[in-house]
Write an enzyme that holds these catalytic residues in place. Sequence first.
Site, PDB file in Angstrom:
ATOM      1  N   LYS A   1       0.777  -1.047  -0.111  1.00  0.00           N
ATOM      2  CA  LYS A   1      -0.037   0.209   0.079  1.00  0.00           C
ATOM      3  C   LYS A   1       0.845   1.552  -0.334  1.00  0.00           C
ATOM      4  O   LYS A   1       0.422   2.133  -0.787  1.00  0.00           O
ATOM      5  CB  LYS A   1      -1.124  -0.049   1.186  1.00  0.00           C
ATOM      6  CG  LYS A   1      -1.997  -1.076   0.962  1.00  0.00           C
ATOM      7  CD  LYS A   1      -3.074  -1.038   2.344  1.00  0.00           C
ATOM      8  CE  LYS A   1      -4.138  -2.320   2.024  1.00  0.00           C
ATOM      9  NZ  LYS A   1      -5.066  -1.989   3.028  1.00  0.00           N
TER      10      LYS A   1
ATOM     11  N   ASP B   1      -9.848   2.229   2.765  1.00  0.00           N
ATOM     12  CA  ASP B   1      -9.948   1.489   3.945  1.00  0.00           C
ATOM     13  C   ASP B   1     -10.775   1.966   5.186  1.00  0.00           C
ATOM     14  O   ASP B   1     -11.721   1.373   5.654  1.00  0.00           O
ATOM     15  CB  ASP B   1      -8.516   1.129   4.669  1.00  0.00           C
ATOM     16  CG  ASP B   1      -7.797   0.144   3.345  1.00  0.00           C
ATOM     17  OD1 ASP B   1      -8.144  -0.807   3.055  1.00  0.00           O
ATOM     18  OD2 ASP B   1      -6.807   0.175   3.607  1.00  0.00           O
TER      19      ASP B   1
END
Length: 276
Positions: free
Chosen positions: A67, A104
Amino acid sequence: MPAAQFAVFGHPISHSLSPQIHRAFAQQFGIELDYRAIDAAPADFAAAVQRFFAEDGRGANVTLPHKAAAFALADTRSEAATRAGSANVLTRIPDGRLAAHNTDGAGMVRDLTERHDMDLRGHTALLLGAGGAAHGVAWNLLDAGVATLTIVNRSAEAADVLADAIGDPARAHTRYWEDLASIGSYDLIVNATSAGVLGAALQLPLSLVGARALCYDLSYGAAAGSFLTWARTAGARSAFDGLGMLVETAADAFELWHGQRPDTEPVYQSLRQPAA
């Protein structure tokens, strides 16, 4: 016309439910797509992503451990990705550049507040971990109204970096991992460590769990098992894994790519069914 190309990048990635989720979403709208899982070691990630988009890839989800690398690779970054310093979505925009986004935190809060009907306002929250996953959700917990956010990580320096980035010392602060047994109890405990994914059990004191505590693991399935068992043993009022978060974050990416919002609940229920 060939189906539009999408993928999820991770290492390992064979366990990923993302292809199944996106295909289910696509069926709701009659959309033809090719969505596959691509395993790329950290050293190969950038080249693999560039190759995928050079070969007409339109969008990619990104999971552990890439990420932060995805964020660095992008040409433009959304506000959510910028404040997290990481990205779980990469999109090729019309001029050929890559745009990064992070869904997220929004997905986690939506899972908790809408699917599980939890009100996070006023909660004292404990965030375990200070890596990319923790960065992805910390701001959203504060936006959702938690009263305080205590960040604890095995590396105290990483916890301090996250707290400093948040910049709200009255609400977000750090404590040492070795102090867990003596820092009291919390209403909300979020496990953002990679322990479960790596097959390691967290050794946590039962005293962390308050009388009305909600415990939440960002991982799902077997990876969340040890933490959820600990939470229930400690008497948590509620304990959830991150399967709903996964589905919600996927829905955000799907809407970004296709301009249509899928119905997440039937997909969530179909994935939850085997574990029932």
